[in-house]
Design a protein around this motif. Sequence first.
Motif, PDB file in Angstrom:
ATOM      1  N   MET A 511       0.860  -1.180  -0.307  1.00  0.00           N
ATOM      2  CA  MET A 511       0.427   0.054   0.120  1.00  0.00           C
ATOM      3  C   MET A 511       0.534   1.160   0.048  1.00  0.00           C
ATOM      4  SD  MET A 511      -2.701  -1.077   0.471  1.00  0.00           S
ATOM      5  CE  MET A 511      -4.122   0.050   0.849  1.00  0.00           C
ATOM      6  N   ALA A 512       2.026   1.294  -0.033  1.00  0.00           N
ATOM      7  CA  ALA A 512       3.335   2.140   0.788  1.00  0.00           C
ATOM      8  C   ALA A 512       2.922   3.133  -1.271  1.00  0.00           C
ATOM      9  CB  ALA A 512       4.764   1.770   0.434  1.00  0.00           C
ATOM     10  N   ALA A 513       2.611   2.607  -2.128  1.00  0.00           N
ATOM     11  CA  ALA A 513       2.663   3.676  -3.313  1.00  0.00           C
ATOM     12  C   ALA A 513       2.234   5.057  -2.913  1.00  0.00           C
ATOM     13  CB  ALA A 513       2.636   3.220  -4.699  1.00  0.00           C
ATOM     14  N   ARG A 514       2.883   6.195  -3.121  1.00  0.00           N
ATOM     15  CA  ARG A 514       2.305   7.531  -2.454  1.00  0.00           C
ATOM     16  C   ARG A 514       1.007   7.352  -3.559  1.00  0.00           C
ATOM     17  NH1 ARG A 514       3.945  11.929   0.053  1.00  0.00           N
ATOM     18  NH2 ARG A 514       2.980  13.582   0.261  1.00  0.00           N
ATOM     19  N   ARG A 515       0.603   7.229  -4.135  1.00  0.00           N
ATOM     20  CA  ARG A 515      -0.776   8.053  -4.715  1.00  0.00           C
ATOM     21  C   ARG A 515      -1.800   6.719  -4.409  1.00  0.00           C
ATOM     22  NH1 ARG A 515      -4.210  10.748  -5.935  1.00  0.00           N
ATOM     23  NH2 ARG A 515      -6.041  10.451  -8.000  1.00  0.00           N
ATOM     24  N   ARG A 516      -1.634   5.453  -4.149  1.00  0.00           N
ATOM     25  CA  ARG A 516      -2.625   4.931  -3.499  1.00  0.00           C
ATOM     26  C   ARG A 516      -2.517   4.970  -1.971  1.00  0.00           C
ATOM     27  NH1 ARG A 516      -1.207  -1.905  -3.836  1.00  0.00           N
ATOM     28  NH2 ARG A 516      -1.648  -1.237  -6.160  1.00  0.00           N
ATOM     29  N   MET A 517      -1.843   5.225  -1.393  1.00  0.00           N
ATOM     30  CA  MET A 517      -2.197   5.272   0.171  1.00  0.00           C
ATOM     31  C   MET A 517      -3.088   6.227   0.101  1.00  0.00           C
ATOM     32  SD  MET A 517      -1.550   3.846   2.109  1.00  0.00           S
ATOM     33  CE  MET A 517      -2.507   4.208   4.386  1.00  0.00           C
ATOM     34  N   GLU A 518      -2.385   7.739  -0.940  1.00  0.00           N
ATOM     35  CA  GLU A 518      -3.428   8.981  -0.563  1.00  0.00           C
ATOM     36  C   GLU A 518      -4.602   9.181  -0.351  1.00  0.00           C
ATOM     37  OE1 GLU A 518      -3.856  13.520  -2.858  1.00  0.00           O
ATOM     38  OE2 GLU A 518      -1.715  12.162  -3.306  1.00  0.00           O
ATOM     39  N   GLN A 519      -4.985   7.913  -1.410  1.00  0.00           N
ATOM     40  CA  GLN A 519      -6.618   7.386  -2.027  1.00  0.00           C
ATOM     41  C   GLN A 519      -6.968   6.374  -0.568  1.00  0.00           C
ATOM     42  OE1 GLN A 519      -5.746   5.284  -5.198  1.00  0.00           O
ATOM     43  NE2 GLN A 519      -6.708   6.683  -7.806  1.00  0.00           N
ATOM     44  N   VAL A 520      -6.310   5.816  -0.331  1.00  0.00           N
ATOM     45  CA  VAL A 520      -6.529   5.118   0.701  1.00  0.00           C
ATOM     46  C   VAL A 520      -7.224   5.710   1.876  1.00  0.00           C
ATOM     47  CG1 VAL A 520      -6.536   3.146   2.514  1.00  0.00           C
ATOM     48  CG2 VAL A 520      -5.808   3.097   0.270  1.00  0.00           C
ATOM     49  N   LYS A 521      -6.248   7.129   2.129  1.00  0.00           N
ATOM     50  CA  LYS A 521      -6.626   7.647   3.620  1.00  0.00           C
ATOM     51  C   LYS A 521      -7.390   8.583   2.598  1.00  0.00           C
ATOM     52  CE  LYS A 521      -2.551   7.849   5.406  1.00  0.00           C
ATOM     53  NZ  LYS A 521      -0.774   8.617   6.399  1.00  0.00           N
ATOM     54  N   THR A 522      -7.637   8.809   1.911  1.00  0.00           N
ATOM     55  CA  THR A 522      -9.375   9.645   1.577  1.00  0.00           C
ATOM     56  C   THR A 522      -9.829   9.059   1.656  1.00  0.00           C
ATOM     57  OG1 THR A 522      -7.578  11.505   0.512  1.00  0.00           O
ATOM     58  CG2 THR A 522      -9.722  11.696  -0.142  1.00  0.00           C
ATOM     59  N   ALA A 523      -9.874   7.879   1.111  1.00  0.00           N
ATOM     60  CA  ALA A 523     -11.434   6.782   1.650  1.00  0.00           C
ATOM     61  C   ALA A 523     -12.418   7.123   2.727  1.00  0.00           C
ATOM     62  CB  ALA A 523     -11.280   5.550   0.698  1.00  0.00           C
ATOM     63  N   VAL A 524     -11.040   7.047   3.792  1.00  0.00           N
ATOM     64  CA  VAL A 524     -11.361   6.921   5.599  1.00  0.00           C
ATOM     65  C   VAL A 524     -11.396   7.549   5.315  1.00  0.00           C
ATOM     66  CG1 VAL A 524     -10.423   5.424   7.278  1.00  0.00           C
ATOM     67  CG2 VAL A 524      -9.759   4.441   4.920  1.00  0.00           C
ATOM     68  N   LEU A 525     -11.284   8.513   5.420  1.00  0.00           N
ATOM     69  CA  LEU A 525     -11.191   9.711   6.101  1.00  0.00           C
ATOM     70  C   LEU A 525     -12.858  10.712   5.740  1.00  0.00           C
ATOM     71  CD1 LEU A 525      -9.972  12.305   7.215  1.00  0.00           C
ATOM     72  CD2 LEU A 525     -10.292  13.476   5.519  1.00  0.00           C
ATOM     73  N   SER A 526     -13.208  10.323   4.496  1.00  0.00           N
ATOM     74  CA  SER A 526     -14.075  10.941   3.843  1.00  0.00           C
ATOM     75  C   SER A 526     -15.350   9.494   4.901  1.00  0.00           C
ATOM     76  CB  SER A 526     -14.506  10.359   2.452  1.00  0.00           C
ATOM     77  OG  SER A 526     -14.069  11.102   1.510  1.00  0.00           O
ATOM     78  N   LEU A 527     -15.187   8.373   4.963  1.00  0.00           N
ATOM     79  CA  LEU A 527     -15.735   7.540   5.119  1.00  0.00           C
ATOM     80  C   LEU A 527     -16.150   8.463   6.856  1.00  0.00           C
ATOM     81  CD1 LEU A 527     -15.444   3.945   3.628  1.00  0.00           C
ATOM     82  CD2 LEU A 527     -16.861   5.529   3.301  1.00  0.00           C
ATOM     83  N   LEU A 528     -14.943   8.367   7.515  1.00  0.00           N
ATOM     84  CA  LEU A 528     -15.180   8.455   8.972  1.00  0.00           C
ATOM     85  C   LEU A 528     -15.828  10.317   8.793  1.00  0.00           C
ATOM     86  CD1 LEU A 528     -11.247   8.590   9.826  1.00  0.00           C
ATOM     87  CD2 LEU A 528     -13.108   7.455  11.339  1.00  0.00           C
ATOM     88  N   LEU A 529     -15.686  11.470   8.536  1.00  0.00           N
ATOM     89  CA  LEU A 529     -17.160  12.540   8.116  1.00  0.00           C
ATOM     90  C   LEU A 529     -18.540  11.864   8.404  1.00  0.00           C
ATOM     91  CD1 LEU A 529     -17.254  14.919   8.262  1.00  0.00           C
ATOM     92  CD2 LEU A 529     -17.118  15.152   5.591  1.00  0.00           C
ATOM     93  N   ASP A 530     -18.346  10.985   7.052  1.00  0.00           N
ATOM     94  CA  ASP A 530     -19.650  10.110   6.779  1.00  0.00           C
ATOM     95  C   ASP A 530     -20.462   9.617   8.466  1.00  0.00           C
ATOM     96  OD1 ASP A 530     -22.208   9.350   5.366  1.00  0.00           O
ATOM     97  OD2 ASP A 530     -21.465   7.612   5.989  1.00  0.00           O
TER      98      ASP A 530
END
Length: 679
Positions: A511-530
Amino acid sequence: MRLALLLCAVSPAVGGVLVRGEKGTAKSTTVRALAALLPGVAVVRGCRFSCDPSAPDPHCPDRARHADGPDASTVRSARLVELPVGATEDRVIGSLHLEKALTAGVTEYEPGLLAAAHRGLLYVDEVNLLHDHLVDLLLDAAAMGRSTVEREGVSIAHAASFVLVGTMNPEEGELRPQLLDRFGLTVEIRAPREPVQRAEVVRRRLAFDADPAGFSGRFADAETDLAAGILAARERLPAVVLDDWALTTIATVCAGFEVDGLRADIVTARAAVAHAAWAGRTGVGREDIRAAARLALPHRRRRNPFDAPGLDEDLLDRLLDDCGPEPEPDPDPSDGGGPDGAGDQPDASSQSSADDQPDSGSRPSQHPGAGEGPSDQVDSSGDAPVDHTAETTAAATASAPAGADPAATAAPVAAGTPYRPKLFTVAGLGAGAAGRRSRALTSLGRTVGVSPEPTGPLHLTATIRAAAPHQRFRGRQGAGLLVRSADVRRAAREGRESNLILFCVDASGSMAARRRMEQVKTAVLSLLLDAYQRRDKVGLITFRGADADLALPATTSVDVAARRLADLPTGGRTPLAEGLVLAADTLRREAIRDSRRRPLLVLVSDGRATSGPDAVARSQRAATGLAGTGVTALVIDCETGRFRLGLAARLAGLLDAQHVPLDEVAAEALTTAVRAQVA
């Protein structure tokens, strides 16, 4: 905190105080002590709504009981009414007197806690744990000075003017910004870190425990003077002048901090007037505006749930300087200063530390809640050094030998801008706490039948229907209905519940590829906000290297989860089995704590299992075991690229879970697909 409470005691129109602070900081002790300082209240004798004899409420429900003559009024001390977290709506605003309605056929209103708190102090401990609709009721009554009841055939409005004080521990979850805005003032407190001050606190507590009466007697004169100062400031309040310069300055400050709406301007103006009255002045000056802004603006600068409250005091001083010098006040020879010398310096009545003097005109070295916002924010600038070998390391993870460590720990990657995700729910009909996610039988919602539970809202029709066949046997005479406790029926209401959202996030080298981890964190952050918006509890598990870690136990404080996510490092092998086992253990413990709150497991992974012997087989057994518990699960597939192995989809099948590719988490992805099909 002391100053904010005193300002609201002088002018309840300020709108109350929210005290935010860590546990063990005497929040409750301080609030309860304020009740003893409030002036006595003259009330109409026998009035359940505490009407003022000099100006009784013409719409008081008890106006027919108001007596005349010299004995028609009495003086009592101001009440401290505490509202428990588990209070129901009918206990807060009042309801139909059920016994009289059923036995005598009389429609009579039974007052609630808002009526009891009129002209006193209403205290809500752990206000962030109170349901939102009850917080709305409290804040509406505090702002309007009246409580309106329209329920069960009762149409009543009565005066409800009180000093509203709420306390909360931010670790247990934040109030939503729209509710924060309704509190007039807010302060953030911390326990002192200086050993001398901490020792003095302990010394005084032990002295009080040894001799409560003697200890209180040492401060009796100071409390008497303080109570006299509050009364004098109340009498001085109508004479305080808020001139055009002060109004323009307040508007300039509020606009400079870009707060939403105009409530901040109104609250700041009221607090500045109260501060001037407490200081013994007849006009609002720069010092009053600065003190009011420091209390009224920090919590109104939050734009999203992950923003920390705070105020940039350098900006505040610049805005005040830009407004020019305040006009010279007209001499008032009759003004003798504040009560007993305390009014001239409203912040000088306590000389313990600079933190007790926020309105002195000189900034303290450090003031809790002031200027802390930027330091608490996640650094998302993306300027940190980037490991350009991350992509190669991630690609080599799947084919690396079993005993090799394919990736070292990479620097944390910042998340992107959150988006609105799809709604993921727990299947079936639950019975958890009211929220906004899954279908459930709750205390709110539409009535769908009769509940077997012994508590809950009364189902009046079903209760009458159960009692009616037994009236002749019970010897009913004349009007009225003879009701027994066995006849009482409760309403079953279907609405939405809140859930436990347990995130299990793969932080391995794949998961360490920068672009992939950024997408993962953005998705989780969006679900946290939800999850925040739907009143859920959240937990966070991460797995990397050789083990899994419960980074955040289940909590309602999603902003803590966001901070843990921001600091999440990546690298190493993928201990998928360990992550699933820890998830199962965590869900089992949470089921013991709260069996009615149903969980939703959100596994964020590409499905690889590369850590330890028989990694794939162990992860399959762990997934099958989790599926056997019946937990609702969601697998967010993070695999990207042209050639995909489909491991996450297979894992979702073992978990009996919904499989969602990472780029389809956003609600916009579904909308776009539907539009394409229609076109």
